[in-house]
Scaffold this motif. Structure first.
Motif, PDB file in Angstrom:
ATOM      1  N   GLU A  52       0.826  -1.212   0.000  1.00 51.37           N
ATOM      2  CA  GLU A  52       0.000   0.000   0.000  1.00 51.37           C
ATOM      3  C   GLU A  52       0.867   1.271   0.000  1.00 51.37           C
ATOM      4  N   GLY A  53       2.156   1.142   0.085  1.00 48.97           N
ATOM      5  CA  GLY A  53       3.033   2.318   0.153  1.00 48.97           C
ATOM      6  C   GLY A  53       3.688   2.406   1.502  1.00 48.97           C
ATOM      7  N   GLY A  54       4.815   3.106   1.566  1.00 44.23           N
ATOM      8  CA  GLY A  54       5.572   3.145   2.815  1.00 44.23           C
ATOM      9  C   GLY A  54       6.108   1.760   3.136  1.00 44.23           C
ATOM     10  N   GLY A  55       6.463   1.541   4.396  1.00 45.50           N
ATOM     11  CA  GLY A  55       6.994   0.231   4.749  1.00 45.50           C
ATOM     12  C   GLY A  55       7.368   0.174   6.214  1.00 45.50           C
ATOM     13  N   ARG A  56       8.149  -0.827   6.563  1.00 44.01           N
ATOM     14  CA  ARG A  56       8.531  -1.016   7.963  1.00 44.01           C
ATOM     15  C   ARG A  56      10.009  -1.316   8.091  1.00 44.01           C
ATOM     16  N   LEU A  57      10.619  -0.748   9.138  1.00 46.10           N
ATOM     17  CA  LEU A  57      11.940  -1.208   9.536  1.00 46.10           C
ATOM     18  C   LEU A  57      11.743  -2.471  10.366  1.00 46.10           C
ATOM     19  N   ASN A  58      12.414  -3.543   9.985  1.00 43.90           N
ATOM     20  CA  ASN A  58      12.291  -4.818  10.689  1.00 43.90           C
ATOM     21  C   ASN A  58      13.555  -5.087  11.500  1.00 43.90           C
ATOM     22  N   PHE A  59      13.371  -5.634  12.685  1.00 46.80           N
ATOM     23  CA  PHE A  59      14.496  -5.908  13.596  1.00 46.80           C
ATOM     24  C   PHE A  59      14.497  -7.389  13.984  1.00 46.80           C
ATOM     25  N   TYR A  60      15.618  -8.040  13.805  1.00 41.15           N
ATOM     26  CA  TYR A  60      15.737  -9.452  14.163  1.00 41.15           C
ATOM     27  C   TYR A  60      17.046  -9.669  14.920  1.00 41.15           C
ATOM     28  N   LYS A  61      17.060 -10.690  15.762  1.00 40.72           N
ATOM     29  CA  LYS A  61      18.329 -11.063  16.404  1.00 40.72           C
ATOM     30  C   LYS A  61      18.415 -12.571  16.583  1.00 40.72           C
ATOM     31  N   ILE A  62      19.624 -13.061  16.695  1.00 37.68           N
ATOM     32  CA  ILE A  62      19.865 -14.493  16.915  1.00 37.68           C
ATOM     33  C   ILE A  62      21.225 -14.615  17.592  1.00 37.68           C
ATOM     34  N   GLU A  63      21.430 -15.712  18.329  1.00 42.96           N
ATOM     35  CA  GLU A  63      22.719 -15.865  18.990  1.00 42.96           C
ATOM     36  C   GLU A  63      23.861 -16.027  17.971  1.00 42.96           C
ATOM     37  N   THR A  64      24.964 -15.366  18.252  1.00 50.06           N
ATOM     38  CA  THR A  64      26.099 -15.391  17.325  1.00 50.06           C
ATOM     39  C   THR A  64      26.661 -16.806  17.157  1.00 50.06           C
ATOM     40  N   SER A  65      26.465 -17.642  18.165  1.00 51.18           N
ATOM     41  CA  SER A  65      26.922 -19.039  18.031  1.00 51.18           C
ATOM     42  C   SER A  65      26.212 -19.733  16.869  1.00 51.18           C
ATOM     43  N   ASN A  66      25.038 -19.229  16.472  1.00 56.12           N
ATOM     44  CA  ASN A  66      24.327 -19.770  15.320  1.00 56.12           C
ATOM     45  C   ASN A  66      24.606 -18.955  14.055  1.00 56.12           C
ATOM     46  N   ILE A  67      25.860 -18.631  13.829  1.00 62.16           N
ATOM     47  CA  ILE A  67      26.189 -17.727  12.728  1.00 62.16           C
ATOM     48  C   ILE A  67      25.721 -18.272  11.378  1.00 62.16           C
ATOM     49  N   GLU A  68      25.728 -19.604  11.227  1.00 62.50           N
ATOM     50  CA  GLU A  68      25.291 -20.168   9.944  1.00 62.50           C
ATOM     51  C   GLU A  68      23.798 -19.928   9.713  1.00 62.50           C
TER      52      GLU A  68
END
Lengths: 410, 410
Positions: free
Chosen positions: A87-103
């Motif tokens: 519809e226009g505009g959008g969203r900033l999305n934020f995610y995180k995960i433990e660095t030990s799961n780098i793959e």
């Protein structure tokens, strides 16, 4: 005391790194923040691959965005990207995960690229896409990222990104900043500056990840901040200790345990030393004299005598205590300690506003209350602790706001 | 900030305590210290009932002494008494035992009284004998002591005793004070003041027992010191954590383990985050970014997945690590942290001399080195850490030097 500008100098001497010159970001990339608001979704913190709630809607941002930003810390990796709405505009999305799961993290980045950054109508990644990377891991995993992701990678200074991200959250995002009201035991959202005559500067940023960094900020721009100190007693210490002292499987379980514990069964209080009802050195009788200070005594009172050192009786010893009490005690110990050192650094540099950020906080009630209480206690009310809803995303947000260097510069 | 004089005021309001008014000790009891020296005996630290070495010989003190002094802390109880030699003069004796063994401690006091304070030739306790008591436990165990020991008990202010004890050791006992020489990795005995134009003031006293107290001292006498801060992360924290994380049975075993460990297997170093050879934020790559910061990752890397929370798998988790490494990491964490806060407090009040005392130190090489290093690192060499051979006996020594109140005053 580490002057960031001197670090930059040192950096440019490294020949392998010379392509990635700093973009000093005096003019961060313009995002149209008119009408921006924090989206309060239902969410589950437990699965780190799920959105971390708190997307930021940018209903009026229409320009195309050709980047994703990441911040790979000692314990957690974070990503910020922009997803357009139909519809226009959008969203900033934020995610995180433990660095030990780098793959897993890298696989997840691939997925974002495929879904959000393909050529319109064609399922192929946009060749203009830049991954802007900060945090220690952007150096450590640089080659892995380059091999596995088919895009340009632009590394950025961690401290600078932290400050740019914080400045953006403070000044551009309504309802982002809050403090803890000790009288009413509630969070209070606030705008900074609180009056028109003030500016947001100066302030102390205390970023609590695995370890703790303290940065004095006197204005915008790269010459106006200095890392004044830090502490090795941070999130990594709490999570590390609790991963062997409790049966918890992740950070959030630990925090849940802490919220239910009673530290008085493991901490030595002033009242335990002086007896009840006697305030000897001007400290309240429920003041913690020694964190975990009752543990040694309880372990050895039970057996009465030393045991043979050859048998591994540590589980029996641990079972003398309630796991929740230990979690509470250590959460208090680490938080109080960070609060005290932050106060002393703020005092030293004459800073009255202290922002606590980083993935240690995780919007946890006791953590926020303890940090607030510590600042209030030590400063006798003269300094104030502030928190952010996007506490863990300062570095990744700051990286997102960095201008991509064009190919000629890169 | 707690002004000690205000505490005194509060104290006199307590009616149950009114008999035990403070003797401000502007003129401590005279001991003839001419020719005093520290006696270096062979000793065994392991058995707390054995003499703690380091008696102080007073070859010229001939006056009779009618007191014993004790300091009952949160973890350790200490006693100082004077034992006459048949040949003339005598020795100050120093003993300590864990406060959890308070009954043993009281039995030991009875024994001292019987042997050293009986009427000459008659095995009956001298009715003039006074027990001068300080430390939190002198309040908590006051009635026990009174019931079981047939003598007067005079309670004294803890902070004041600490300072009187420290001043005595600094100014009266040769070879008592030392510092750590980082270049040569040795202890160096020193006299304070180092030159004739100096005085011993001002200084910061950092007393590390179960918890930590920091006292700013600007001169002798009760109006010249203030408790400026403290920390709940002290000896009690280290001993408590190590009593469940290791199979050690006492403090000294823990310190021995720490001396053999390698913290790099459990601490997250700057180099672990940034990769090798890259100094990103101006910190050395072997600088500790997060104490115990590798533990969480190692615990969960092994299983790959979360485990059922119902099984108590803590021993298995602990067995992923070398106990010695954990001991070393936590000794560093607590010592560094105390060093940093001490530096910040000394900086705040313009104090260049910092004395570390209390039973935490136990003459342990890594502890002393870490505290010294922290002060040197943070102050860029402008402040200096000093230590004492009688580090754990400041309070009990200060109490010993208090004049007994005569019966009319008591």
């Amino acid at each position: 005391m580490i002057q960031v500008s001197s670090i930059r100098k040192e950096r440019s001497q490294s020949p392998t790194d010379s392509v990635y010159v700093h973009n000093h970001c005096k003019n961060p990339k313009p995002l149209n923040v008119t009408g921006a608001y924090i989206v309060h979704d239902e969410n589950d913190y437990r699965d780190s691959l799920l959105p971390d709630t708190k997307d930021i809607a940018l209903p009026n941002h229409t320009e195309s965005v050709n980047e994703i930003s990441i911040d790979i810390g000692g314990s957690l990796s974070k990503v910020v990207h922009f997803a357009k709405n139909k519809e226009g505009g959008g969203r900033l999305n934020f995610y995180k995960i433990e660095t030990s799961n780098i793959e897993k993290f890298i696989a997840y980045l691939k997925e974002i690229m495929k879904v959000h950054y393909h050529h319109d109508g064609v399922n192929e990644i946009n060749e203009n896409l830049t991954l802007i990377a900060t945090g220690g891991g952007s150096y450590k995993y640089y080659e892995d990222l380059q091999k596995q992701l088919n895009c340009r990678i632009q590394k950025e200074d961690e401290m600078e990104c932290l400050i740019i991200g914080l400045d953006f959250f403070i000044s551009q995002i309504p309802n982002e900043i809050f403090y803890f009201d000790e009288n009413n035991h509630t969070y209070v959202e606030t705008e900074i500056p609180e009056s028109e005559s003030e500016t947001i500067y100066p302030y102390l940023l205390v970023n609590i990840g695995s370890g703790v960094s303290m940065v004095k900020v006197t204005g915008s721009g790269p010459d106006n901040f200095i890392r004044v100190g830090g502490s090795s007693l941070g999130g990594g210490t709490l999570w590390g200790l609790l991963s062997v002292l409790t049966t918890c499987n992740d950070f959030d379980e630990m925090l849940e345990m802490a919220s239910k514990g009673n530290n008085e069964d493991v901490d030595l209080l002033v009242g335990d030393i002086y007896g009840k009802g006697y305030n000897k050195i001007g400290l309240k009788s429920n003041h913690i004299a020694s964190s975990m200070g009752k543990v040694f005594k309880k372990v050895f009172r039970k057996t009465g005598q030393s045991e043979s050192a050859s048998s591994d009786n540590r589980l029996e010893r641990l079972q003398n205590f309630n796991q929740q009490d230990i979690a509470r005690s250590l959460l208090y110990a680490v938080s109080n300690n960070i609060g005290q050192i932050s106060y002393l650094q703020a005092q030293r540099y004459g800073l009255d506003k202290i922002y606590f950020a980083g993935s240690y906080i995780r919007n946890h009630y006791q953590t926020i209350r303890t940090l607030s209480y510590a600042i209030n206690f030590w400063s006798e009310g003269s300094k104030k602790a502030y928190f952010l809803k996007h506490e863990g995303y300062l570095g990744s947000m700051g990286a997102f706001l960095k201008k991509e260097l064009d190919n000629d510069n890169a």
